[in-house]
Scaffold this active site. Structure first.
Site, mmCIF file in Angstrom:
data_model
loop_
_atom_site.group_PDB
_atom_site.id
_atom_site.type_symbol
_atom_site.label_atom_id
_atom_site.label_comp_id
_atom_site.label_asym_id
_atom_site.label_seq_id
_atom_site.Cartn_x
_atom_site.Cartn_y
_atom_site.Cartn_z
ATOM 1 C CG ASP A 190 34.638 40.849 45.037
ATOM 2 O OD1 ASP A 190 33.846 41.612 44.376
ATOM 3 O OD2 ASP A 190 35.791 40.592 44.620
ATOM 4 C CB THR A 191 30.983 36.674 43.749
ATOM 5 O OG1 THR A 191 31.392 35.891 42.912
ATOM 6 C CG2 THR A 191 29.463 37.393 43.868
ATOM 7 C CB ALA A 192 32.287 37.620 38.703
ATOM 8 C CB VAL A 201 29.279 43.942 35.664
ATOM 9 C CG1 VAL A 201 29.784 42.652 34.617
ATOM 10 C CG2 VAL A 201 28.695 43.665 36.726
ATOM 11 N N GLY A 202 32.767 44.474 34.377
ATOM 12 C CA GLY A 202 33.562 44.839 33.025
ATOM 13 C C GLY A 202 34.234 46.115 33.012
ATOM 14 C CB CYS A 254 37.798 43.138 33.743
ATOM 15 S SG CYS A 254 36.094 42.651 33.476
HETATM 16 N N1 LIG Z 1 33.916 43.381 38.444
HETATM 17 C C1 LIG Z 1 33.881 42.763 37.412
HETATM 18 O O1 LIG Z 1 33.518 42.674 36.239
HETATM 19 C C2 LIG Z 1 34.253 41.294 37.698
HETATM 20 C C3 LIG Z 1 35.008 41.033 39.035
HETATM 21 N N2 LIG Z 1 35.533 39.671 38.903
HETATM 22 C C4 LIG Z 1 36.548 39.612 40.163
HETATM 23 O O2 LIG Z 1 37.105 38.168 40.198
HETATM 24 C C5 LIG Z 1 37.136 37.601 41.418
HETATM 25 C C6 LIG Z 1 36.504 36.205 41.341
HETATM 26 O O3 LIG Z 1 35.406 36.105 41.303
HETATM 27 P P1 LIG Z 1 34.302 35.086 40.874
HETATM 28 O O4 LIG Z 1 34.749 34.677 39.293
HETATM 29 O O5 LIG Z 1 32.908 35.258 41.026
HETATM 30 O O6 LIG Z 1 34.904 33.669 41.667
HETATM 31 P P2 LIG Z 1 34.302 33.042 42.945
HETATM 32 O O7 LIG Z 1 35.458 32.296 43.299
HETATM 33 O O8 LIG Z 1 33.692 34.106 43.779
HETATM 34 O O9 LIG Z 1 32.956 32.201 42.534
HETATM 35 C C7 LIG Z 1 31.770 32.706 42.064
HETATM 36 C C8 LIG Z 1 30.631 31.501 42.040
HETATM 37 O O10 LIG Z 1 29.533 32.315 41.394
HETATM 38 C C9 LIG Z 1 29.208 31.263 40.535
HETATM 39 N N3 LIG Z 1 28.936 31.771 39.383
HETATM 40 C C10 LIG Z 1 27.437 31.983 38.708
HETATM 41 N N4 LIG Z 1 27.665 32.551 37.606
HETATM 42 C C11 LIG Z 1 28.709 33.327 37.476
HETATM 43 C C12 LIG Z 1 29.470 34.019 36.656
HETATM 44 N N5 LIG Z 1 28.675 34.495 35.471
HETATM 45 N N6 LIG Z 1 30.753 34.424 36.697
HETATM 46 C C13 LIG Z 1 31.231 33.941 37.791
HETATM 47 N N7 LIG Z 1 30.907 33.070 38.625
HETATM 48 C C14 LIG Z 1 29.563 32.818 38.529
HETATM 49 C C15 LIG Z 1 30.397 30.261 40.438
HETATM 50 O O11 LIG Z 1 29.892 29.078 39.990
HETATM 51 P P3 LIG Z 1 30.414 28.312 38.655
HETATM 52 O O12 LIG Z 1 31.873 28.439 38.644
HETATM 53 O O13 LIG Z 1 30.103 26.894 38.990
HETATM 54 O O14 LIG Z 1 29.941 28.854 37.733
HETATM 55 C C16 LIG Z 1 31.082 30.333 41.662
HETATM 56 O O15 LIG Z 1 30.621 29.512 42.349
HETATM 57 C C17 LIG Z 1 36.282 38.834 42.366
HETATM 58 O O16 LIG Z 1 37.277 39.481 43.145
HETATM 59 C C18 LIG Z 1 35.593 39.673 41.468
HETATM 60 O O17 LIG Z 1 35.218 40.577 42.048
HETATM 61 C C19 LIG Z 1 35.286 38.694 38.175
HETATM 62 C C20 LIG Z 1 34.771 39.035 36.900
HETATM 63 C C21 LIG Z 1 34.092 40.189 36.639
HETATM 64 N N1 LIG Z 2 36.245 40.840 35.040
HETATM 65 C C1 LIG Z 2 37.078 41.059 35.870
HETATM 66 N N2 LIG Z 2 37.231 41.951 36.878
HETATM 67 C C2 LIG Z 2 38.203 41.875 37.623
HETATM 68 C C3 LIG Z 2 39.212 40.777 37.404
HETATM 69 N N3 LIG Z 2 40.153 41.365 38.372
HETATM 70 C C4 LIG Z 2 39.623 42.301 39.019
HETATM 71 N N4 LIG Z 2 38.360 42.788 38.512
HETATM 72 C C5 LIG Z 2 37.743 43.771 38.925
HETATM 73 O O1 LIG Z 2 38.333 45.134 38.433
HETATM 74 C C6 LIG Z 2 38.425 45.991 39.557
HETATM 75 C C7 LIG Z 2 39.471 46.815 39.624
HETATM 76 O O2 LIG Z 2 39.586 47.753 38.235
HETATM 77 P P1 LIG Z 2 40.920 48.535 37.664
HETATM 78 O O3 LIG Z 2 40.618 49.034 36.417
HETATM 79 O O4 LIG Z 2 40.973 49.823 38.752
HETATM 80 O O5 LIG Z 2 41.873 47.600 37.557
HETATM 81 C C8 LIG Z 2 38.275 45.155 40.794
HETATM 82 O O6 LIG Z 2 38.034 45.756 41.798
HETATM 83 C C9 LIG Z 2 37.459 44.090 40.391
HETATM 84 O O7 LIG Z 2 36.029 44.537 40.324
HETATM 85 C C10 LIG Z 2 39.167 39.982 36.494
HETATM 86 O O8 LIG Z 2 40.047 39.021 36.515
HETATM 87 N N5 LIG Z 2 38.060 39.928 35.734
HETATM 88 K K LIG Z 3 38.001 46.041 30.897
#
Ligand SMILES: NC(=O)C1=CN([C@@H]2O[C@H](COP(=O)(O)OP(=O)(O)OC[C@H]3O[C@@H](n4cnc5c(N)ncnc54)[C@H](OP(=O)(O)O)[C@@H]3O)[C@@H](O)[C@H]2O)C=CC1
Ligand SMILES: Nc1nc2c(ncn2[C@@H]2O[C@H](COP(=O)(O)O)[C@@H](O)[C@H]2O)c(=O)[nH]1
Ligand SMILES: [K+]
Length: 478
Positions: free
Chosen positions: A245-247, A296-297, A302
């Protein structure tokens, strides 16, 4: 799924923008609908609890798996703790809820601190492993907190023998006019607790179990650090699904992480995300994902769309990604933004095999946080996003001060939000009942006996904001 009159929408849509049109049905009862997923996770209910620290812990995992769903333990939990939680979940009874056990000389203060951690809101008083009484919140009123529970407990015990089938247990509790009873083995030792509702639910849901008949649980990893090492440790701990999982899922780090996980030849499904496009879906599937996480979003915690302008309305994202995944033999989970049973039904109609829920489930007895009360006495739990400053500070706690300060700049989530507990539906199972009832009903409206048929048969129209508004109930009249 097709759009009403085959009219393709001119812009992307989210759940509120769409509605399902009833179709002729040969399904005569909502109980005839099978809600099992076809994504290999073994879930018999299309619900996945999101890997959020404020939502997904052992209590949530046990309770949701007992009703057929899956919980994903967050990536921020140390591996040794995940191992312990997985073992705990897998040791739980498939029918009986885990009891809060108190010794007779425990205090009312102890009881009141622990009872809110169970939706059944009672503790069992145990001597030599055998139940001798039950303490509910009502028993604790008007006495000093240091009173021993033996003085306030109810001693007239109805017990449920271990091998009682749920229907018989329901009748037993009903006849005895008790809300709950300790369940015991042949030696009278405590196995758990069964409520009237729990007995009813045991007749309606099938637990999500592994090949050895134990409850299933999933766990997440991120894309940084020793991905292969962490994945191997989680597999060794016995997780039933691995979530990478990552953003921004459509990035090289994710593809590398997926390849590293695939190289371990995991004998469990691998989910990965998040993405919102067909191309992103195909890339993750090609790199080894069995399930792709879409969204995403849309998440309640979020702030990504406000911070970056990036994302995509969730219904269209799920529709497009599900089609791309299914074409490759993979599946998608619709992740985020679910606030009503209708949202779950629409995501499944669009082709998701399951739907991830986070914040909605945060405000329940089963989420990890302590129950708190606001100035008006309303019960709530604190929720926060996994990309919030709070979560990032926790995740980076072992890094240098400079690195932590740098990472702290990229905050894309809410650090503290109050998720109020609905007094009518305080437990996650109450919300599951609502979702399951809603989705079963959607299926019969669409003439579907299964989720595959729901996706095949659904006819979806696009509505105005007034159309959505018309569908809302008006409990206070107008
Ligand atoms: N579903 C959604 O819309 C989102 C969900 N989340 C949730 O938050 C949690 C943390 O995720 P995450 O922030 O990815 O942290 P992670 O700790 O997984 O790190 C993400 C990695 O990707 C790199 N990266 C490059 N571009 C991006 C970007 N645009 N956003 C984030 N990282 C980037 C980062 O590097 P560097 O830090 O150097 O840029 C880092 O190395 C997860 O559970 C995720 O699902 C977070 C945001 C959106
Ligand atoms: N951009 C962000 N997305 C996030 C964060 N924490 C969680 N999440 C995402 O939301 C879903 C859950 O959605 P919900 O509406 O049921 O709460 C989760 O699975 C992630 O994908 C955050 O800090 N920033
Ligand atoms: K939102």
């Amino acid at each position: 799924m097709r759009f009403l009159h085959d009219r393709q929408p001119q812009h992307d849509l989210t759940y509120d923008d769409v509605f399902m049109v009833p179709q002729h049905s040969t399904v005569s009862s909502r109980f005839d609908v099978d809600l099992s997923t076809d994504d290999g996770t073994g879930a018999t209910l299309p619900l996945v609890v999101a890997n959020m620290t404020a939502v997904a812990g052992r209590r949530m995992a046990e309770t949701v798996a007992r009703r057929g769903g899956i919980t994903v333990l967050p990536q921020d939990i140390p591996v040794e703790v995940v191992r312990e939680v997985v073992a705990h979940v897998k040791s739980r009874h498939l029918v009986f809820d885990t009891a809060i056990e108190l010794a007779p000389d425990a205090t009312v203060g102890d009881a009141l601190a622990l009872i809110p951690k169970r939706a059944h809101r009672a503790a069992v008083v145990v001597e030599d492993g055998r139940p001798v009484g039950v303490v509910a919140e009502d028993d604790c009123g008007g006495v000093d907190l240091f009173t021993q529970v033996r003085e306030v407990m109810s001693r007239t015990l109805v017990t449920v023998p271990a091998d009682t089938d749920p229907r018989t247990a329901f009748d037993l509790l009903d006849r005895a006019r008790v809300r709950l009873a300790p369940a015991v083995d042949a030696d009278g030792r405590l196995l758990g607790v069964l409520t009237r509702k729990g007995a009813l639910r045991a007749t309606l849901y099938a637990p999500a179990v592994d090949a050895d008949g134990r409850l299933r649980v999933a766990a997440a990893i991120g894309v940084n650090g020793d991905v292969a090492g962490k994945a191997a440790a989680l597999l060794d701990a016995g997780v039933d699904t691995l979530v990478v999982d990552t953003a921004h899922g459509d990035q090289d780090r994710m593809l590398d992480a997926l390849k590293a996980v695939r190289a371990l030849d995991p004998q469990v499904p691998v989910a990965a995300g998040n993405i919102v496009s067909a191309e992103g879906t195909r890339e993750l599937v090609a790199a080894g994902a069995d399930i792709v996480k879409v969204g995403v979003g849309p998440g309640a915690m979020c702030t990504t769309r406000m911070m970056t302008g990036v994302g995509r309305p969730q219904f269209s994202a799920v529709l497009e990604c599900a089609a791309a995944a299914r074409a490759e033999g993979a599946r998608v989970w619709a992740d985020g933004g679910v606030r009503h049973p209708r949202d779950v039904a629409l995501a499944l109609a669009a082709g998701a095999s399951s739907v991830m829920v986070g914040s909605w489930f945060a405000g329940t007895h089963e989420s990890p946080g302590d129950l708190q009360r606001d100035a008006d006495g309303r019960a709530y739990k604190v929720s926060f996003g996994m990309a919030s400053a709070r979560a990032v500070a926790h995740r980076t706690s072992t890094e240098s001060s400079y690195d932590r300060a740098r990472k702290g700049l990229y905050e894309e989530g809410i650090s503290s939000s109050r998720m109020f507990v609905d007094p009518q539906r305080p437990g996650v199972e109450d919300l599951i009942d609502q979702v399951s009832a809603g989705v079963r009903s959607s299926c019969t409206y669409a003439g579907a006996r299964s989720l595959v048929e729901l996706h095949e048969n659904a006819v979806v129209g696009v509505q105005s904001a007034a159309g959505f508004h018309e569908g809302r109930p008006l409990p206070a009249g107008w």
